[in-house]
Scaffold this motif. Structure first.
Motif, short mmCIF file in Angstrom:
data_model
loop_
_atom_site.label_atom_id
_atom_site.label_comp_id
_atom_site.label_asym_id
_atom_site.label_seq_id
_atom_site.Cartn_x
_atom_site.Cartn_y
_atom_site.Cartn_z
N GLU A 204 2.14 32.88 8.12
CA GLU A 204 3.43 33.15 8.77
C GLU A 204 4.61 33.10 7.79
OE1 GLU A 204 3.69 30.19 11.79
OE2 GLU A 204 1.67 30.58 12.56
N LEU A 205 4.37 32.66 6.56
CA LEU A 205 5.47 32.47 5.63
C LEU A 205 5.89 33.78 4.96
CD1 LEU A 205 4.30 29.18 3.89
CD2 LEU A 205 6.09 29.43 5.61
N PRO A 206 7.17 33.88 4.56
CA PRO A 206 7.63 35.06 3.83
C PRO A 206 7.11 35.01 2.40
CG PRO A 206 9.39 33.46 3.98
CD PRO A 206 8.26 32.92 4.81
N PRO A 207 7.06 36.14 1.70
CA PRO A 207 6.56 36.14 0.32
C PRO A 207 7.48 35.37 -0.62
CG PRO A 207 7.50 38.28 0.89
CD PRO A 207 7.43 37.49 2.16
N ALA B 14 0.83 -1.21 0.00
CA ALA B 14 0.00 0.00 0.00
C ALA B 14 0.86 1.26 0.00
CB ALA B 14 -0.93 -0.01 1.21
N GLU B 15 2.01 1.18 0.64
CA GLU B 15 2.89 2.35 0.73
C GLU B 15 3.50 2.73 -0.62
OE1 GLU B 15 1.96 0.76 4.42
OE2 GLU B 15 3.00 -0.28 2.77
N GLN B 16 3.47 1.79 -1.56
CA GLN B 16 4.04 2.07 -2.89
C GLN B 16 3.03 2.72 -3.84
OE1 GLN B 16 5.56 -2.23 -3.15
NE2 GLN B 16 7.11 -1.13 -4.33
N LEU B 17 1.81 2.81 -3.39
CA LEU B 17 0.75 3.27 -4.30
C LEU B 17 0.57 4.79 -4.30
CD1 LEU B 17 -1.91 0.52 -3.58
CD2 LEU B 17 -0.02 0.51 -5.22
N ALA B 18 1.27 5.49 -3.45
CA ALA B 18 1.21 6.96 -3.43
C ALA B 18 2.34 7.47 -2.55
CB ALA B 18 -0.14 7.45 -2.91
N GLU B 19 2.72 8.70 -2.78
CA GLU B 19 3.72 9.38 -1.95
C GLU B 19 3.00 10.51 -1.23
OE1 GLU B 19 7.49 9.85 -0.39
OE2 GLU B 19 7.02 8.41 -1.98
N LEU B 20 2.70 10.30 0.04
CA LEU B 20 1.95 11.30 0.80
C LEU B 20 2.90 12.27 1.47
CD1 LEU B 20 -0.82 9.04 2.38
CD2 LEU B 20 -0.87 10.33 0.24
N CYS B 21 2.56 13.54 1.36
CA CYS B 21 3.40 14.59 1.93
C CYS B 21 3.30 14.58 3.46
CB CYS B 21 2.98 15.94 1.37
SG CYS B 21 3.95 17.33 1.99
N ASP B 22 4.44 14.65 4.11
CA ASP B 22 4.49 14.70 5.58
C ASP B 22 4.30 16.14 6.03
OD1 ASP B 22 4.90 14.40 8.25
OD2 ASP B 22 7.05 13.92 8.07
N GLU B 23 3.18 16.39 6.70
CA GLU B 23 2.92 17.77 7.13
C GLU B 23 3.91 18.23 8.20
OE1 GLU B 23 -0.68 17.68 10.10
OE2 GLU B 23 -1.05 16.26 8.45
N GLY B 24 4.65 17.30 8.78
CA GLY B 24 5.67 17.69 9.75
C GLY B 24 6.83 18.45 9.12
N LEU B 25 6.87 18.45 7.80
CA LEU B 25 7.90 19.19 7.09
C LEU B 25 7.73 20.70 7.25
CD1 LEU B 25 10.26 18.98 4.98
CD2 LEU B 25 8.51 19.09 3.19
N PHE B 26 6.50 21.12 7.56
CA PHE B 26 6.20 22.55 7.62
C PHE B 26 6.30 23.06 9.06
CE2 PHE B 26 3.43 20.70 4.24
CZ PHE B 26 4.18 21.16 3.16
N GLN B 27 7.02 24.15 9.22
CA GLN B 27 7.23 24.74 10.55
C GLN B 27 6.37 26.00 10.71
OE1 GLN B 27 9.19 23.03 12.76
NE2 GLN B 27 9.33 21.54 11.06
N LYS C 190 8.41 23.27 0.11
CA LYS C 190 8.32 24.50 0.91
C LYS C 190 8.01 25.72 0.04
CE LYS C 190 11.38 22.84 4.59
NZ LYS C 190 12.72 22.97 5.25
N LYS C 191 8.55 25.73 -1.17
CA LYS C 191 8.23 26.83 -2.10
C LYS C 191 6.75 26.78 -2.48
CE LYS C 191 12.80 27.38 -4.22
NZ LYS C 191 13.59 27.23 -5.48
N TYR C 192 6.23 25.56 -2.59
CA TYR C 192 4.80 25.41 -2.87
C TYR C 192 3.97 26.07 -1.76
CZ TYR C 192 2.66 22.84 -6.74
OH TYR C 192 2.10 22.50 -7.94
N ALA C 193 4.39 25.85 -0.53
CA ALA C 193 3.69 26.45 0.61
C ALA C 193 3.76 27.97 0.52
CB ALA C 193 4.30 25.96 1.92
N THR C 194 4.92 28.48 0.12
CA THR C 194 5.07 29.93 -0.02
C THR C 194 4.20 30.47 -1.15
OG1 THR C 194 7.37 29.63 0.68
CG2 THR C 194 6.78 31.77 -0.18
N PHE C 195 4.09 29.70 -2.23
CA PHE C 195 3.21 30.08 -3.33
C PHE C 195 1.77 30.19 -2.85
CE2 PHE C 195 0.19 28.41 -6.49
CZ PHE C 195 0.26 29.43 -7.43
N ILE C 196 1.35 29.21 -2.05
CA ILE C 196 -0.01 29.24 -1.49
C ILE C 196 -0.19 30.48 -0.62
CG2 ILE C 196 -1.61 28.04 0.05
CD1 ILE C 196 -0.33 25.40 -0.94
#
Length: 792
Positions: free
Chosen positions: A30-33, A11-24, A464-470
């Motif tokens: 709170e993110l810079p532009p 099951a773990e090979q069927l998708a790559e789920l993003c770990d939300e722990g990556l975001f501080q 992380k750049k994706y988060a900044t884009f959001i």
């Protein structure tokens, strides 16, 4: 018994789920532009280099799929670069007093052009008022009257002398409609013609001789009077000119003082001064006699005359803070290169230099012009003129078709304006290839290609750049900010539309849609922050709005209208997988593929091809099957075989080679007589060596078969077989992953046809091949009875 576990994916090979722990952060607020663009390093380098090269031909073509941020990035990058550059000159057209049909172009520093327009308007208005007043002043009338009176006195003296001369020669003068005539005098009394005819011939002869002398004197006198009149008129003209110059001089010197550094302006002002002196009658203030019928919409002759002194400012850079950046949204010929307008008056079209209108190429002069290739190429004239302008370095304002008139006519030809503009054209890779291959001018003029990719690497930096884009979008558009979980779901969705668990999509238009809709669902739920469930809701609702065709097909399969088996075993029948597109949504569905083998020499017949429903790639895939069969079973003997392959209940076109593996397995099953499991579906391309090759749409295909299996009841035996290379493309729906984790559904990955055969039949590949060879040998023996030759 074949061991399926070695091919089964966890099951773990069927998708790559993003770990939300990556975001501080707690929310994206709170993110810079974000600075620059994400994941387009190649394009960024090309753009930066291209914008810094000022040589001819180094214009830029920005290629890439729609929605990859090309236009937004161009606007941001070019605007920041242009802000540091010098503001270019204003450009205007002025009247050419020597060649009125060829207006002259003048350039002035930014902001000076609009000042020049106002200064000239005031100058001409002052001249009209002051010259008119001067020529109607009491002092001017006295001097003019003195000249006229002197003329009248002098001409009177000359006429009296003429009269005395005539009397002395026996004649009196009489004025008629034909001029002055002489009348003979007898005894001091004029005689008429009858009496003159009664005179004796000798006396008549004397009178006629004297008459000729008097007439000659009359002619001489009239010439002297005309000369006096001309001298008087010259004196009046000189008087008018002197008075006008006395009025004009301070005004002209005043306006010249403001433009002493601009030679062309000073030259034009001198021409204006001379023209005013030559046309003082227009400045006299005397009312012209107009037509008896007043037509207020028509310009008077006087007003038309004074338009020659106007300044037609076609480029005004007064408000600019750097080089101009022009985004032309509708790049038609006239919008880009300007035009010469006309005005209808009494059935005729008239124009003058004040009706010359500049275009985007003029406004972008000294800066940057950004246009969409697809829009520009809709107008042949615009594309042709753009190449000519870039090649010659000058922009001509002329209306379409002037070069193609059968009868030449005099048209206005404004002086060309030197152009130094960087052109940035935005378009698809397809348009780039067409232009590069078929248009030599394009290759010479667009030497820089900035190629925008549709995917980028999925790594922590880009996530992380994706988060900044959001964060940027939320702040700019006033959306609710996203939590780490919500950002993680957006990242997962990005990989899904990229079709690769190791990639992120750079088609930001599609991402932005989900961000907008996620924010809307959070507001509907009364949440100030977008959470993961809001993103999932937005994605599901987005699919729901577009998946009606998928549901109708699913319903038809459930009712048995479309035949798909998910249990049992059948010889020569297999579940293939197809992808259907409905514009903004694509989905997978199982397709029943059948194979029939019979005695004959036709080889493998593609029924879709015979029915003209097959595309060229699908035809190639079927032909490869013949290559595999020949290489595997006919190395030392001819292959005598007739077989047909068909996509059952397929009524539209079919293309692609992703079903070639399924077709081969169905064909081998039909030849060997070994049945195929109907609880499995398979997708994959095959080559002549029997190697399985990757395909597209793997997620949609797996999910399509999963849905029909779920409807019919999952029992743990159902599954899909895919090429091993497609493991990296798996970003399956959470429901499928959960079913795999619970052992209710399976996904298998294979590398060869032999592995596909074993999974789909449950028999060892060697046994299948042996049975195939035995059957082919039997078919060959039967064929010899009927004198059938092998398949060529």
């Amino acid at each position: 018994m074949i061991k399926q576990d070695k091919y089964r994916l966890a099951a773990e090979q069927l998708a790559e789920l993003c770990d939300e722990g990556l975001f501080q952060f707690s929310t994206t607020r709170e993110l810079p532009p974000l600075e620059g663009i994400i994941g387009q390093e190649r394009a960024v380098k090309a753009m930066t280099f291209g914008l810094n090269v000022r040589n001819k031909g180094y214009n830029i073509y920005m290629s890439g799929a729609a929605g990859t941020g090309k236009t937004s990035y161009a606007r941001t990058l070019i605007s920041s670069l242009a802000a540091k550059e010098q503001v270019p000159d204003d450009w205007c057209y002025v009247y050419d007093f020597n060649k009125p049909e060829e207006p002259k172009a003048l350039n002035l520093p930014a902001g000076i052009g609009s000042r020049f327009v106002k200064d000239m308007e005031r100058f001409i208005e002052d001249c009209r008022n002051n010259i008119s007043k001067s020529l109607q002043s009491e002092d001017f009338e006295k001097q003019r009257s003195a000249i006229v009176e002197h003329y009248q006195i002098e001409s009177g003296h000359i006429l009296k002398t003429l009269e005395q001369y005539s009397m002395n020669h026996g004649f009196t003068l009489r004025k008629t409609g034909k001029g002055v005539v002489t009348v003979p005098l007898i005894d001091g009394q004029p005689i008429d013609l009858p009496k003159f005819e009664q005179l004796d011939p000798e006396e008549k002869k004397k009178i006629e001789e004297k008459s000729r002398m008097v007439k000659q004197e009359i002619e001489d006198t009239m010439r002297r009077i005309q000369q006096l009149e001309a001298e008087a008129q010259d004196q009046v003209s000189r008087l008018e000119k002197d008075i006008a110059l006395s009025v004009l001089k301070p005004s002209i010197e005043n306006i010249k003082s403001g433009y002493k550094d601009f030679t062309k302006v000073l030259s034009h002002l001198e021409e204006v001064r001379e023209d005013i002196i030559q046309n003082l009658d227009k400045f006299s203030g005397k009312e012209e006699k107009g037509s008896p019928v007043s037509l207020p919409f028509l310009k008077s002759d006087t007003e038309s005359f004074f338009s020659r002194y106007k300044i037609n400012l076609i480029v005004d850079n007064m408000e600019l803070k750097g080089a101009p950046v022009v985004f032309e949204a509708n790049p038609t010929y006239y919008n880009v290169f300007g035009k010469i307008e006309g005005k209808a008056q009494l059935g005729a079209v008239t124009t003058d230099f004040t009706m010359i209108k500049g275009g985007a190429i003029h406004r972008a002069n000294g800066g940057y012009l950004v246009i969409q290739a697809a829009d520009l190429l809709k107008d042949y004239w615009a594309w042709d003129a753009l190449k000519r302008t870039m090649e010659n370095g000058e922009a001509r304002i002329e209306n379409i078709g002037e070069d193609y008139r059968t009868v030449p006519i005099t048209m206005m030809k404004p002086e060309p304006i030197p152009i130094k503009t960087k052109i940035i054209m935005i378009g698809s890779p397809y348009i780039y290839q067409l232009l590069y291959s078929h248009d030599e001018g394009f290759r010479k003029l667009f030497k820089i290609r900035a190629d925008f990719d549709i995917v980028m690497a999925r790594n922590s930096a880009n996530i992380k750049k994706y988060a900044t884009f959001i964060c940027n979008l939320c702040s700019k558009e006033g959306l609710a900010h996203f939590s780490p979980e919500a950002v993680a779901r957006v990242v997962d969705y990005s990989s899904r539309i990229a079709g690769d668990k190791k990639k992120l999509s750079t088609r930001f238009n599609e991402i932005v849609e989900v961000l907008y809709e996620s924010s809307a669902w959070s507001q509907i739920a009364g949440s100030s922050t977008v959470e993961g469930n809001h993103v999932e809701k937005a994605i599901k609702e987005k699919i729901f709005r577009s998946n009606q065709p998928e549901e109708r097909l699913q319903e038809m399969m459930e009712r048995g209208d479309i035949l798909v088996d998910t249990e049992g075993e059948v010889i020569g029948q297999i579940n293939g997988l197809s992808v259907y597109g409905t514009g903004d949504y694509s989905f997978g569905r199982p397709s029943r593929i059948t194979a029939q083998v019979y005695l004959g020499k036709e080889g493998v017949i593609n029924i879709e091809r015979e029915a003209k429903l097959s595309g060229s790639i699908h035809d190639k895939g079927v032909l490869i099957l013949s290559g595999f069969l020949g290489g595997k079973y006919a190395k030392d003997k001819p292959l005598t075989l007739s077989a047909s392959l068909a996509f059952e209940q397929s009524y539209g076109g079919i293309d692609g080679d992703s079903a070639s593996c399924a077709e081969l397995v169905a064909l081998l099953s039909s030849i060997s007589g070994i049945p195929i499991k109907q609880n499995l579906a398979i997708t994959g391309s095959v080559n002549q060596k029997g190697q399985i090759q990757p395909i597209g749409g793997v997620n949609q295909k797996i999910e399509g078969f999963f849905k029909i299996c779920k409807t019919n009841g999952l029992d743990g035996s159902h599954g899909v077989v895919i090429p091993i290379q497609n493991i990296d493309n798996l970003m399956l729906d959470s429901e499928v992953i959960d079913s795999v984790r619970q052992g209710k559904f399976n996904v298998y990955a294979i590398e060869t046809v032999d592995e596909a055969i074993e999974l789909m039949t449950g028999f060892p590949a060697d046994e299948i091949h042996n049975r195939v060879e035995a059957r082919l040998k039997k078919i060959s023996e039967e064929a010899r009875k009927y004198n059938l030759k092998g398949v060529s």
